[in-house]
Design a protein around this motif. Sequence first.
Motif, PDB file in Angstrom:
ATOM      1  N   ALA A 173      47.785  46.130  40.869  1.00 51.30           N
ATOM      2  CA  ALA A 173      47.016  45.321  39.915  1.00 51.30           C
ATOM      3  C   ALA A 173      46.704  46.145  38.673  1.00 51.30           C
ATOM      4  N   PRO A 174      46.673  45.514  37.494  1.00 52.70           N
ATOM      5  CA  PRO A 174      46.387  46.243  36.251  1.00 52.70           C
ATOM      6  C   PRO A 174      44.909  46.564  36.070  1.00 52.70           C
ATOM      7  N   PHE A 175      44.108  46.269  37.075  1.00 50.76           N
ATOM      8  CA  PHE A 175      42.678  46.541  37.041  1.00 50.76           C
ATOM      9  C   PHE A 175      42.310  47.323  38.302  1.00 50.76           C
ATOM     10  N   PHE A 176      41.061  47.786  38.368  1.00 53.35           N
ATOM     11  CA  PHE A 176      40.583  48.370  39.617  1.00 53.35           C
ATOM     12  C   PHE A 176      39.243  47.751  39.961  1.00 53.35           C
ATOM     13  N   ILE A 177      38.746  48.043  41.141  1.00 52.03           N
ATOM     14  CA  ILE A 177      37.473  47.473  41.596  1.00 52.03           C
ATOM     15  C   ILE A 177      36.494  48.595  41.892  1.00 52.03           C
ATOM     16  N   ASP A 178      35.311  48.517  41.287  1.00 48.46           N
ATOM     17  CA  ASP A 178      34.213  49.425  41.615  1.00 48.46           C
ATOM     18  C   ASP A 178      33.496  48.874  42.846  1.00 48.46           C
ATOM     19  N   ALA A 179      33.617  49.553  43.971  1.00 44.11           N
ATOM     20  CA  ALA A 179      32.969  49.070  45.187  1.00 44.11           C
ATOM     21  C   ALA A 179      31.456  49.027  45.025  1.00 44.11           C
ATOM     22  N   ASP A 180      30.823  48.077  45.719  1.00 42.80           N
ATOM     23  CA  ASP A 180      29.366  47.947  45.621  1.00 42.80           C
ATOM     24  C   ASP A 180      28.679  48.997  46.490  1.00 42.80           C
ATOM     25  N   ALA A 181      27.388  48.844  46.654  1.00 46.11           N
ATOM     26  CA  ALA A 181      26.585  49.870  47.331  1.00 46.11           C
ATOM     27  C   ALA A 181      26.614  49.773  48.855  1.00 46.11           C
ATOM     28  N   ASP A 203      41.857  39.830  31.618  1.00 46.85           N
ATOM     29  CA  ASP A 203      41.502  40.576  30.409  1.00 46.85           C
ATOM     30  C   ASP A 203      40.019  40.895  30.436  1.00 46.85           C
ATOM     31  N   ALA A 204      39.637  41.846  29.606  1.00 40.80           N
ATOM     32  CA  ALA A 204      38.257  42.327  29.603  1.00 40.80           C
ATOM     33  C   ALA A 204      37.270  41.231  29.220  1.00 40.80           C
ATOM     34  N   GLY A 205      37.613  40.431  28.215  1.00 42.78           N
ATOM     35  CA  GLY A 205      36.687  39.425  27.729  1.00 42.78           C
ATOM     36  C   GLY A 205      36.287  38.408  28.775  1.00 42.78           C
ATOM     37  N   ASN A 206      37.238  38.017  29.617  1.00 40.68           N
ATOM     38  CA  ASN A 206      36.971  36.962  30.588  1.00 40.68           C
ATOM     39  C   ASN A 206      36.656  37.470  31.994  1.00 40.68           C
ATOM     40  N   ASP A 207      37.056  38.705  32.303  1.00 44.74           N
ATOM     41  CA  ASP A 207      37.014  39.122  33.702  1.00 44.74           C
ATOM     42  C   ASP A 207      36.263  40.406  34.006  1.00 44.74           C
ATOM     43  N   GLU A 208      36.124  41.322  33.055  1.00 44.53           N
ATOM     44  CA  GLU A 208      35.523  42.612  33.398  1.00 44.53           C
ATOM     45  C   GLU A 208      34.079  42.444  33.854  1.00 44.53           C
ATOM     46  N   TYR A 209      33.720  43.198  34.884  1.00 47.18           N
ATOM     47  CA  TYR A 209      32.403  43.193  35.531  1.00 47.18           C
ATOM     48  C   TYR A 209      32.156  41.926  36.369  1.00 47.18           C
ATOM     49  N   ARG A 210      33.204  41.164  36.618  1.00 46.15           N
ATOM     50  CA  ARG A 210      33.059  40.013  37.505  1.00 46.15           C
ATOM     51  C   ARG A 210      33.005  40.507  38.955  1.00 46.15           C
ATOM     52  N   HIS A 249      25.592  39.319  38.627  1.00 44.16           N
ATOM     53  CA  HIS A 249      24.608  38.770  39.555  1.00 44.16           C
ATOM     54  C   HIS A 249      25.096  37.487  40.231  1.00 44.16           C
ATOM     55  N   SER A 250      26.357  37.134  39.985  1.00 49.31           N
ATOM     56  CA  SER A 250      26.919  35.942  40.613  1.00 49.31           C
ATOM     57  C   SER A 250      27.477  36.268  41.994  1.00 49.31           C
ATOM     58  N   ALA A 251      27.660  35.235  42.805  1.00 49.15           N
ATOM     59  CA  ALA A 251      28.289  35.416  44.116  1.00 49.15           C
ATOM     60  C   ALA A 251      29.725  35.881  43.906  1.00 49.15           C
ATOM     61  N   PRO A 252      30.234  36.797  44.755  1.00 48.55           N
ATOM     62  CA  PRO A 252      31.600  37.293  44.572  1.00 48.55           C
ATOM     63  C   PRO A 252      32.645  36.209  44.806  1.00 48.55           C
ATOM     64  N   LEU A 253      33.684  36.250  43.988  1.00 43.93           N
ATOM     65  CA  LEU A 253      34.825  35.352  44.115  1.00 43.93           C
ATOM     66  C   LEU A 253      36.048  36.159  44.517  1.00 43.93           C
ATOM     67  N   PRO A 254      37.067  35.529  45.097  1.00 45.02           N
ATOM     68  CA  PRO A 254      38.281  36.275  45.443  1.00 45.02           C
ATOM     69  C   PRO A 254      38.865  36.977  44.213  1.00 45.02           C
ATOM     70  N   ALA A 255      39.315  38.193  44.398  1.00 44.10           N
ATOM     71  CA  ALA A 255      39.955  38.931  43.300  1.00 44.10           C
ATOM     72  C   ALA A 255      41.177  38.152  42.819  1.00 44.10           C
ATOM     73  N   ALA A 279      49.833  36.600  41.275  1.00 45.40           N
ATOM     74  CA  ALA A 279      50.467  35.744  40.272  1.00 45.40           C
ATOM     75  C   ALA A 279      49.640  35.640  38.997  1.00 45.40           C
ATOM     76  N   ASP A 280      48.343  35.976  39.076  1.00 45.66           N
ATOM     77  CA  ASP A 280      47.462  35.856  37.908  1.00 45.66           C
ATOM     78  C   ASP A 280      47.105  37.203  37.285  1.00 45.66           C
ATOM     79  N   TRP A 281      47.692  38.274  37.768  1.00 42.92           N
ATOM     80  CA  TRP A 281      47.319  39.597  37.252  1.00 42.92           C
ATOM     81  C   TRP A 281      47.546  39.736  35.758  1.00 42.92           C
ATOM     82  N   ASP A 282      48.622  39.104  35.261  1.00 37.70           N
ATOM     83  CA  ASP A 282      48.919  39.259  33.835  1.00 37.70           C
ATOM     84  C   ASP A 282      47.957  38.464  32.947  1.00 37.70           C
TER      85      ASP A 282
END
Length: 251
Positions: free
Chosen positions: A191-199, A74-81, A58-64, A68-71
Amino acid sequence: MSETSKETSERAHFRAKPALFAVCLTLLAAILFGFGTWQVQRLGWKSDLIARVDQRVHSAPLPAPARADWDKVDAGNDEYRRVTVEGVLANDKETLVYASTVLGPGYWVMTPLMLADGAAILVNRGFVPTDRRDPASRRDGQISGPIEIIGLLRMTEPKGSLLQSNDVAADRWYSRDVAAIAQKRGLGAVAPFFIDADATANPGGLPVGGLTVIHFPNNHLVYAITWYGLAVMVLALLVFVVCGEIGRSRA
């Protein structure tokens, strides 16, 4: 051995059995209480996780995260951001991943978003029903040119689902395995992650984004009560055994 000595030995033997039983009951109660306490700790962890994820979505989106920071992702700090990223969709390299959603069975459309530096981020653009899996049936949604994607950062899903493994050779996918999809599509840095696009609606109505299901089962309180309840029952049995033994010793 005299008759008296034999009786004394037999009494000691029979009294040893309740004592051993009482020790076993005490150990069992301690173990059950330990399980209950562990579930209470898990309850605290799960409640904190749910609160953190709720705040992220529910937060405002931040740049992906930058390349340089891809490594560090992690799930604990970033998933669902909630994140935002700009690039160009490589529609000719999309991958269909089997999905079962509130809209019925169909596929997630995983498309590489090519960044300005030549790297890519896989984007789950959303859901298409089985009869629209062919890109030719949804040409309006094959957006060309620069585009901004807003959505939820998700972690890769390696190998497959719980029920079926990905068949890379046959190009049949049951999970969003970033590394395997990138290799199959001949992508470079991904990137080692993917993005679920919004509605946000796509031209032509497909794919349908914003269908991310966020659900964390939280039954730890029930489990804790169950373990503690069993421990109390064992202690009650222990008290019964001890009181019975005391009664017999006084007889």
